[in-house]
Design a protein around this motif. Sequence first.
Motif, mmCIF file in Angstrom:
data_model
loop_
_atom_site.group_PDB
_atom_site.id
_atom_site.type_symbol
_atom_site.label_atom_id
_atom_site.label_comp_id
_atom_site.label_asym_id
_atom_site.label_seq_id
_atom_site.Cartn_x
_atom_site.Cartn_y
_atom_site.Cartn_z
ATOM 1 N N VAL A 36 -20.543 6.328 9.817
ATOM 2 C CA VAL A 36 -22.705 6.242 9.729
ATOM 3 C C VAL A 36 -22.485 5.213 9.067
ATOM 4 C CG1 VAL A 36 -24.078 7.386 8.598
ATOM 5 C CG2 VAL A 36 -22.928 8.995 10.410
ATOM 6 N N LEU A 37 -22.532 5.024 7.912
ATOM 7 C CA LEU A 37 -21.910 4.285 6.698
ATOM 8 C C LEU A 37 -22.052 2.769 7.136
ATOM 9 C CD1 LEU A 37 -22.343 3.645 3.806
ATOM 10 C CD2 LEU A 37 -20.734 3.701 3.482
ATOM 11 N N THR A 38 -20.846 2.640 8.003
ATOM 12 C CA THR A 38 -20.740 1.386 8.600
ATOM 13 C C THR A 38 -21.843 0.610 9.635
ATOM 14 O OG1 THR A 38 -17.393 1.206 8.223
ATOM 15 C CG2 THR A 38 -18.791 -0.070 9.706
ATOM 16 N N SER A 39 -21.908 1.772 10.622
ATOM 17 C CA SER A 39 -22.997 1.456 11.584
ATOM 18 C C SER A 39 -23.997 0.510 10.943
ATOM 19 C CB SER A 39 -23.448 2.946 12.923
ATOM 20 O OG SER A 39 -22.623 2.682 12.948
ATOM 21 N N GLU A 40 -24.686 1.170 10.097
ATOM 22 C CA GLU A 40 -25.995 1.109 9.542
ATOM 23 C C GLU A 40 -25.750 -0.136 8.618
ATOM 24 O OE1 GLU A 40 -26.179 4.753 6.784
ATOM 25 O OE2 GLU A 40 -28.047 5.800 7.874
ATOM 26 N N SER A 41 -24.449 -0.177 7.995
ATOM 27 C CA SER A 41 -24.422 -2.380 7.293
ATOM 28 C C SER A 41 -24.745 -2.937 7.774
ATOM 29 C CB SER A 41 -23.188 -2.138 6.578
ATOM 30 O OG SER A 41 -22.739 -1.209 5.486
ATOM 31 N N ILE A 42 -23.991 -2.674 9.544
ATOM 32 C CA ILE A 42 -24.217 -4.124 11.117
ATOM 33 C C ILE A 42 -25.676 -3.702 11.249
ATOM 34 C CG2 ILE A 42 -23.981 -4.111 12.935
ATOM 35 C CD1 ILE A 42 -21.354 -2.833 12.719
ATOM 36 N N ILE A 43 -26.343 -2.218 11.260
ATOM 37 C CA ILE A 43 -27.992 -2.085 11.147
ATOM 38 C C ILE A 43 -28.375 -3.240 10.716
ATOM 39 C CG2 ILE A 43 -29.508 -0.497 12.303
ATOM 40 C CD1 ILE A 43 -27.515 1.080 12.920
ATOM 41 N N ARG A 44 -28.317 -2.973 9.135
ATOM 42 C CA ARG A 44 -29.445 -3.428 8.165
ATOM 43 C C ARG A 44 -29.703 -4.991 8.912
ATOM 44 N NH1 ARG A 44 -30.778 -2.754 2.514
ATOM 45 N NH2 ARG A 44 -31.459 -4.812 1.818
#
Length: 226
Positions: A44-52
């Motif tokens: 979740v944390l890593t996905s959100e970093s890419i999405i940002r």
Amino acid sequence: MLSTKLPSIEEYLGSNVHLLPQTDYLRSLHTVIRDRNARRDDFVLTSESIIRMLIEAGLNLLPLEKCEVTTPVGATYEGLRLPSRICGVSVVRAGESMEGPLRAVCPSIRIGKILMQRDKKTKLPHLYYTSLPSDIAESQVLLLEPMLATGGTALATIQLLLDKGVAEENIVFVNLITVPEGISAVCRRYPKVRIVTSSIEERLNENAYMVPGIGDFGDRFFGTDI
């Protein structure tokens, strides 16, 4: 059965399709989310970093407006500001994972929702639910959907926005990963829509999963893959 011949997407790269710079750092983030044994909190944390990163790249494609401000030392700075009307539209459910990063960048942004799923019998996209701002026709739209695979749902969702009066050139489709098949389907039908993605996968397999891929993004993000 899916065709083994992949469509050419060279003509779309850099114009219709905007791929994040393929840096070593981005590759390290993808290494986390592609690991089948990754813990959900890491996923979740890593996905959100890419999405940002994707959200910021998508905002950069919008028609920014000139804006002059006075600095603390009394000088004039000729800057830019985002359009006054921007709307996020998430494709339920996986697209909701992108709402948090979008709000982190644009706290006051309005977000609409579309639930479009493929009918098990007809194999065609079916609209189950939609909730959009009343003035969406005058807005710049960031369409949020992590996966662009065959493109069937994406095509139906984009057409719905067009039917609501949104100009094709005002749609920026933000997705985490995609494949040549999905890119070709969207760009051939809607050549004015821009796509922002972090990875173009090799292909779809016989079950329409991306290769190498990340599995079912929604299940992994929301913890329903157990």
